[in-house]
Design a protein around this motif. Structure first.
Motif, PDB file in Angstrom:
ATOM      1  N   ARG A 266     -11.921   2.932  -2.495  1.00  0.00           N
ATOM      2  CA  ARG A 266     -11.349   1.777  -3.193  1.00  0.00           C
ATOM      3  C   ARG A 266     -11.035   2.171  -4.627  1.00  0.00           C
ATOM      4  N   GLU A 267     -10.037   1.524  -5.206  1.00  0.00           N
ATOM      5  CA  GLU A 267      -9.658   1.817  -6.581  1.00  0.00           C
ATOM      6  C   GLU A 267     -10.878   1.666  -7.491  1.00  0.00           C
ATOM      7  N   PRO A 268     -11.206   2.698  -8.301  1.00  0.00           N
ATOM      8  CA  PRO A 268     -12.488   2.728  -9.018  1.00  0.00           C
ATOM      9  C   PRO A 268     -12.736   1.571  -9.967  1.00  0.00           C
TER      10      PRO A 268
ATOM     11  N   SER B 166     -10.966  13.067   9.308  1.00  0.00           N
ATOM     12  CA  SER B 166      -9.614  13.026   9.865  1.00  0.00           C
ATOM     13  C   SER B 166      -8.773  11.939   9.215  1.00  0.00           C
ATOM     14  N   LEU B 167      -9.431  10.925   8.653  1.00  0.00           N
ATOM     15  CA  LEU B 167      -8.705   9.835   7.996  1.00  0.00           C
ATOM     16  C   LEU B 167      -9.550   9.288   6.861  1.00  0.00           C
ATOM     17  N   VAL B 168      -8.936   9.168   5.684  1.00  0.00           N
ATOM     18  CA  VAL B 168      -9.547   8.481   4.549  1.00  0.00           C
ATOM     19  C   VAL B 168      -8.735   7.223   4.307  1.00  0.00           C
ATOM     20  N   MET B 169      -9.304   6.074   4.650  1.00  0.00           N
ATOM     21  CA  MET B 169      -8.626   4.792   4.482  1.00  0.00           C
ATOM     22  C   MET B 169      -8.676   4.365   3.011  1.00  0.00           C
ATOM     23  N   ILE B 170      -7.796   3.467   2.647  1.00  0.00           N
ATOM     24  CA  ILE B 170      -7.740   2.941   1.277  1.00  0.00           C
ATOM     25  C   ILE B 170      -7.842   1.423   1.345  1.00  0.00           C
ATOM     26  N   ALA B 171      -8.825   0.865   0.636  1.00  0.00           N
ATOM     27  CA  ALA B 171      -9.107  -0.571   0.735  1.00  0.00           C
ATOM     28  C   ALA B 171      -7.924  -1.425   0.299  1.00  0.00           C
ATOM     29  N   GLU B 172      -7.201  -0.995  -0.751  1.00  0.00           N
ATOM     30  CA  GLU B 172      -6.061  -1.777  -1.239  1.00  0.00           C
ATOM     31  C   GLU B 172      -4.920  -1.818  -0.235  1.00  0.00           C
TER      32      GLU B 172
ATOM     33  N   ASN C 127      -5.266   8.390  -1.963  1.00  0.00           N
ATOM     34  CA  ASN C 127      -4.266   7.332  -1.916  1.00  0.00           C
ATOM     35  C   ASN C 127      -2.879   7.944  -1.694  1.00  0.00           C
ATOM     36  N   ALA C 128      -2.588   9.021  -2.421  1.00  0.00           N
ATOM     37  CA  ALA C 128      -1.311   9.708  -2.222  1.00  0.00           C
ATOM     38  C   ALA C 128      -1.227  10.301  -0.820  1.00  0.00           C
ATOM     39  N   SER C 129      -2.346  10.844  -0.337  1.00  0.00           N
ATOM     40  CA  SER C 129      -2.375  11.418   1.008  1.00  0.00           C
ATOM     41  C   SER C 129      -2.095  10.363   2.072  1.00  0.00           C
ATOM     42  N   LEU C 130      -2.677   9.150   1.887  1.00  0.00           N
ATOM     43  CA  LEU C 130      -2.443   8.070   2.840  1.00  0.00           C
ATOM     44  C   LEU C 130      -0.961   7.739   2.938  1.00  0.00           C
ATOM     45  N   TRP C 131      -0.298   7.650   1.802  1.00  0.00           N
ATOM     46  CA  TRP C 131       1.104   7.268   1.820  1.00  0.00           C
ATOM     47  C   TRP C 131       1.993   8.379   2.357  1.00  0.00           C
ATOM     48  N   ARG C 132       1.573   9.611   2.216  1.00  0.00           N
ATOM     49  CA  ARG C 132       2.330  10.699   2.866  1.00  0.00           C
ATOM     50  C   ARG C 132       2.247  10.572   4.384  1.00  0.00           C
ATOM     51  N   ARG C 133       1.074  10.219   4.879  1.00  0.00           N
ATOM     52  CA  ARG C 133       0.920  10.059   6.327  1.00  0.00           C
ATOM     53  C   ARG C 133       1.695   8.844   6.817  1.00  0.00           C
TER      54      ARG C 133
END
Length: 462
Positions: free
Chosen positions: A152-154, A235-241, A300-306
């Motif tokens: 989550r965003e710090p 394998s996956l790092v989710m982002i709360a936002e 967060n950047a990695s999530l959006w690349r996926r």
């Protein structure tokens, strides 16, 4: 367009459509690269890869081994509830903590297989709080387990931590009037790195992931190594936002049905327990939690690349489907309306009252309407588990799995033979005959007998 070209285009579209419907994880980039305009056109035309809209034998089997690192104040309780319900529906064993660890795996100690209740192994799913120790976790879950976590965003996370643990973390309790601004003005005045619960006061994400929360943030080599280790394990790092978008990726990763990732938000604070962050505070929080900030920004950047790899149209369609299905489920559970958040004291069913960290924080939950006021739809049991808080759901699963363990115990180990009365007498007599000489050689001043019936005390027999 000539007839030949028309049939060629039709053949290509049919072939790609077949792959999309049966490949599960088909991606345009795997065929002709991310920059191919032809692929993007075909993908936009056909939409998102068809991924289990309904159960079908032609699609990839669901993955049923998941290790979820439950981080603090990141919407992780909502993810945990998704995993708990999936495990129950598919009769999967969930690893749960031993009683001495309460509902967490003896956090903040690094995870150990010894912290897992023996009635909950071998496990297919793990989803309770822990501090990551990957080698020990691998001893608990199968080799094919998919590892997932959430960040989550710090700045938002730290505000939640400061509020939630204000009466538990000594670094926060020292601050006059519970002022977040005062803490950030001079953190080292209140913060003690080696103190109990200090992990809530600085770089909590880094700590949960097994890292060193007080490592200098300018140590680029350490940060790179930490990021690399997280990428290697998970394998996956989710982002709360971006929770729903993260669920799209989770669903693709595990080949789950849409119904498997429906949810309501859990473990939330009331609006009165939250505070808005004024100008300048987010930057100060990120500076104090610089390791967490670097982790978050990277993943967060990695999530959006996926997500870009799936395509914006694909992700948007799946998010809409998810939200519609969630809305139908929730309205079905709450009499055709959206649920109303309630303070714990106003929730009639004790099984649905969330844990309250202190009198200064109000954690809200839900109460189900009576059966008679709900139209035909999801069962009461489905609705109950959808909104059940973490502590109660963990206790529920432990009861179910302990009962299952006891029922299966005779199959694992033959019961000991029960001796007859004559054999018991023979056993006791032989025991006394064996100990007789030793019992007669007692220390001076000791008594031979202890109480009526000639019974020996433990100290005399030792």
């Amino acid at each position: 367009m000539s007839q030949k070209k028309f049939f060629l285009v039709l053949l290509v579209i049919s072939s790609v459509s077949l792959l999309l419907h049966h490949g599960g994880h088909f991606s345009c980039t795997s065929v002709c690269g991310s920059l191919c305009p032809w692929c993007r056109t075909i993908k936009a035309f056909l939409g998102c890869p068809s991924l289990r809209p309904l159960p079908s034998s032609g699609l990839k089997a669901k993955h049923t081994s998941v290790a979820f690192l439950k981080t603090h104040k990141t919407a992780s309780t909502t993810v945990q509830n998704i995993l708990f319900r999936f495990a129950e529906r598919h009769n999967l064993t969930v690893a749960l903590p031993v009683q001495a660890c309460a509902h967490q795996f003896c956090y903040p100690r690094p995870f150990s297989a010894r912290f897992v209740h023996p009635h909950t192994v071998p496990a297919r799913v793990v989803a309770s709080h822990m501090r990551l120790n990957a080698s020990e976790l691998r001893r608990v879950v199968p080799a094919d387990a998919v590892y997932v976590t959430i960040l989550r965003e710090p700045a938002a996370m730290f505000e939640s931590l400061f509020s939630y643990y204000n009466q538990h973390c000594l670094s926060f309790r020292r601050v006059p009037n519970g002022s977040l601004e005062a803490f950030l003005d001079d953190p080292w005045r209140y913060y003690r790195p080696e103190e109990k619960d200090s992990m809530y006061a600085r770089n909590t994400l880094t700590f949960d992931l097994g890292g060193e929360k007080d490592r200098p943030p300018a140590d680029a080599a350490y940060v790179a190594a930490l990021v690399g280790e997280v990428e290697r394990v998970f394998s996956l790092v989710m982002i709360a936002e971006h929770f729903d978008e993260s669920l799209v990726l989770l669903r693709h990763l595990l080949s789950w049905d849409l119904e498997d990732v429906l949810y309501v938000k859990l473990n939330m604070r009331s609006p009165g327990s939250r505070r808005s962050l004024g100008a300048g505070l987010p930057a100060r929080i990120r500076a104090w939690n610089a390791l967490d900030a670097q982790l978050y920004d990277h993943f967060n950047a990695s999530l959006w690349r996926r997500l870009a790899g799936l395509g914006a149209a694909c992700v948007g369609r799946e998010v809409r489907l998810l939200r519609r299905a969630r809305d139908r489920l929730v309205r079905g559970c709450f009499g055709g309306r959206l649920p109303q958040l309630r303070p714990a004291t106003q929730i009639r069913n004790k099984e649905l009252r969330p844990w309250q960290p202190s009198a200064r924080v109000d954690i809200v939950g839900y109460d189900l309407p009576h059966n008679g006021s709900r139209p035909a739809g999801p069962s009461q049991d489905v609705c109950l588990k959808l909104i059940m808080p973490e502590v109660q759901y963990s206790q529920r699963l432990l009861r179910i799995q302990s009962l299952r363990y006891r029922r299966g115990y005779p199959k694992r180990l033959p019961p000991p033979l029960r001796p007859t009365l004559a054999r018991r007498r023979l056993h006791v007599g032989s025991f006394r005959d064996f100990l007789g000489p030793a019992l007669n050689q007692r220390p001076a001043g000791s008594q031979t007998r202890a109480g009526r019936g000639g019974r020996f005390s433990r100290r005399q027999l030792s």
